[in-house]
Design a protein around this motif. Structure first.
Motif, short mmCIF file in Angstrom:
data_model
loop_
_atom_site.label_atom_id
_atom_site.label_comp_id
_atom_site.label_asym_id
_atom_site.label_seq_id
_atom_site.Cartn_x
_atom_site.Cartn_y
_atom_site.Cartn_z
N TRP A 256 0.84 -1.20 0.00
CA TRP A 256 0.00 0.00 0.00
C TRP A 256 0.88 1.26 0.00
CZ3 TRP A 256 -4.26 1.86 -1.49
CH2 TRP A 256 -4.83 3.02 -0.93
N GLU A 257 2.03 1.19 0.63
CA GLU A 257 2.95 2.32 0.61
C GLU A 257 3.39 2.62 -0.82
OE1 GLU A 257 7.29 3.74 2.47
OE2 GLU A 257 6.55 1.70 2.81
N ARG A 258 3.71 1.58 -1.57
CA ARG A 258 4.12 1.74 -2.97
C ARG A 258 2.97 2.29 -3.81
NH1 ARG A 258 8.81 2.08 -5.99
NH2 ARG A 258 8.62 1.02 -7.98
N VAL A 259 1.78 1.73 -3.62
CA VAL A 259 0.60 2.20 -4.35
C VAL A 259 0.37 3.68 -4.07
CG1 VAL A 259 -1.93 2.03 -4.46
CG2 VAL A 259 -0.53 -0.04 -4.48
N THR A 260 0.53 4.07 -2.83
CA THR A 260 0.30 5.47 -2.45
C THR A 260 1.31 6.40 -3.11
OG1 THR A 260 -0.64 4.78 -0.33
CG2 THR A 260 0.15 7.04 -0.49
N LYS A 261 2.57 5.99 -3.15
CA LYS A 261 3.60 6.82 -3.80
C LYS A 261 3.34 6.96 -5.30
CE LYS A 261 7.49 6.07 -0.64
NZ LYS A 261 8.88 5.54 -0.53
N LEU A 262 2.98 5.85 -5.94
CA LEU A 262 2.66 5.88 -7.36
C LEU A 262 1.45 6.79 -7.62
CD1 LEU A 262 3.14 2.10 -8.10
CD2 LEU A 262 4.40 3.92 -9.26
N PHE A 263 0.44 6.65 -6.77
CA PHE A 263 -0.76 7.47 -6.94
C PHE A 263 -0.45 8.95 -6.74
CE2 PHE A 263 -4.12 9.77 -4.67
CZ PHE A 263 -5.02 9.90 -5.72
N GLU A 264 0.37 9.28 -5.76
CA GLU A 264 0.67 10.69 -5.52
C GLU A 264 1.36 11.30 -6.74
OE1 GLU A 264 2.26 13.66 -2.05
OE2 GLU A 264 2.96 11.58 -2.01
N ARG A 265 2.27 10.57 -7.35
CA ARG A 265 2.91 11.08 -8.56
C ARG A 265 1.88 11.22 -9.68
NH1 ARG A 265 7.78 7.68 -11.02
NH2 ARG A 265 6.07 6.25 -11.49
N CYS A 266 1.00 10.24 -9.80
CA CYS A 266 -0.05 10.28 -10.83
C CYS A 266 -0.95 11.50 -10.66
CB CYS A 266 -0.87 8.99 -10.77
SG CYS A 266 -2.37 9.01 -11.78
N THR B 299 -17.53 17.86 -20.90
CA THR B 299 -17.66 17.54 -22.32
C THR B 299 -17.03 16.18 -22.58
OG1 THR B 299 -15.57 18.66 -22.88
CG2 THR B 299 -17.62 19.96 -23.02
N HIS B 300 -15.94 15.88 -21.85
CA HIS B 300 -15.20 14.64 -22.04
C HIS B 300 -14.72 14.09 -20.71
CE1 HIS B 300 -14.99 16.54 -26.01
NE2 HIS B 300 -14.76 15.35 -26.51
N THR B 301 -14.46 12.79 -20.69
CA THR B 301 -13.87 12.14 -19.52
C THR B 301 -12.70 11.27 -19.97
OG1 THR B 301 -15.46 10.32 -19.69
CG2 THR B 301 -15.98 12.11 -18.15
N MET B 302 -11.82 10.99 -19.03
CA MET B 302 -10.67 10.14 -19.30
C MET B 302 -10.38 9.28 -18.08
SD MET B 302 -6.76 11.19 -20.32
CE MET B 302 -5.59 9.94 -20.92
N ALA B 303 -10.37 7.97 -18.26
CA ALA B 303 -9.96 7.06 -17.19
C ALA B 303 -8.44 7.02 -17.16
CB ALA B 303 -10.53 5.67 -17.42
N VAL B 304 -7.87 7.12 -15.96
CA VAL B 304 -6.42 7.14 -15.79
C VAL B 304 -6.02 6.08 -14.78
CG1 VAL B 304 -4.44 8.53 -15.02
CG2 VAL B 304 -6.30 9.62 -16.32
N ASP B 305 -5.11 5.20 -15.15
CA ASP B 305 -4.59 4.23 -14.20
C ASP B 305 -3.75 4.95 -13.15
OD1 ASP B 305 -5.81 2.17 -15.53
OD2 ASP B 305 -4.00 1.46 -16.54
#
Length: 254
Positions: A17-27, A98-104
């Motif tokens: 979860w720590e890794r996921v959180t770091k990746l998400f914060e950059r995203c 007007t538009h949406t975008m899904a982002v991993d």
């Protein structure tokens, strides 16, 4: 108005979860680095991640359906992702997009997206044909010259009504119910067959980050790099995509 929808996996099914959180914060920093203020971000999660970054255009939407389990990790993970994307798309309507975008939640996007969408608000949308591949920690980045949308979920920008949102959404359904939101490589052909063709984005739109340790589906072919497409991770790319080294909390240049 472009609304980004980011489905975030739960701590219960994360390897770290720590890794996921770091990746998400950059995203999320990357997404919020748009050159136009005319955007919103909906993060759909079981648990709000604890990060220092904040932005007035971010909404955290917590869900209460059960997280994915280990019975069938890929199918369960995709169903969880599909549920979250659908939930986020429905919530996005209140922003009149007007538009949406899904982002991993481990990828990065170009800071030019919202401005481009605002200038072309009548378009059906775009698929990212050209983007970058990045192996975490490398000083190089690789240009994917075509078919980027076939390998990365962060790849389609759709006019809101083309999301095919059901009148009464159901969240207890399986993988098949959410395929349109998950099978990113199929969206282009589906819309073309329905006479709602989308166009290739005229610039590199996203960075697909590899070897994060958290991908649902791992394909070793995606790690194959062509040396002729290799680029130094220069300041211009870092600034456009917000792609800093996770071992540092600041942008890193090479």
């Amino acid at each position: 108005m472009l609304v980004f929808v980011i489905p975030l996996k739960s701590p219960q099914v994360s390897r770290s979860w720590e890794r996921v959180t770091k990746l998400f914060e950059r995203c999320i920093k990357s997404v919020c680095n748009q050159t136009s203020p005319n955007f919103r971000v909906v993060v759909v999660c079981h648990e709000k991640p604890k990060i220092a970054f904040t932005h007035p255009h971010i909404t955290y939407l917590k869900v209460n359906f059960p997280p994915a389990n280990e019975t069938n990790p890929v199918a369960q993970g995709n169903t969880d992702k599909g549920r979250k994307i659908l939930k986020g798309l429905i919530y996005a309507e209140r922003f009149y997009p007007t538009h949406t975008m899904a982002v991993d939640a481990d990828d990065c996007v170009s800071k030019k997206l919202a401005e481009f969408v605002n200038r072309n608000s009548n378009s059906n949308g775009w698929f990212i044909n050209r983007g970058y591949k990045y192996q975490e920690g490398s000083q190089y980045i690789y240009l994917k010259r075509s078919n980027f949308y076939k390998m990365c979920g962060t790849s389609n920008i759709l006019r809101y009504d083309l999301n095919n949102i059901p009148e009464q959404a159901e969240y207890n359904r399986g993988y098949g119910y959410y395929k349109y939101y998950i099978d990113h490589e199929q969206v282009r052909n589906i819309l073309k067959s329905n006479f709602n063709a989308i166009k290739p984005l005229p610039f590199a739109g996203a960075v697909y980050v590899l070897e994060t340790g958290e991908h649902l589906f791992y394909d070793s072919k995606r790690l194959k790099f062509n040396i002729f497409n290799r680029r130094l991770l220069r300041k211009s790319i870092i600034n456009e995509f917000g792609l800093y080294n996770l071992s540092s909390s600041v942008l890193t240049t090479f």
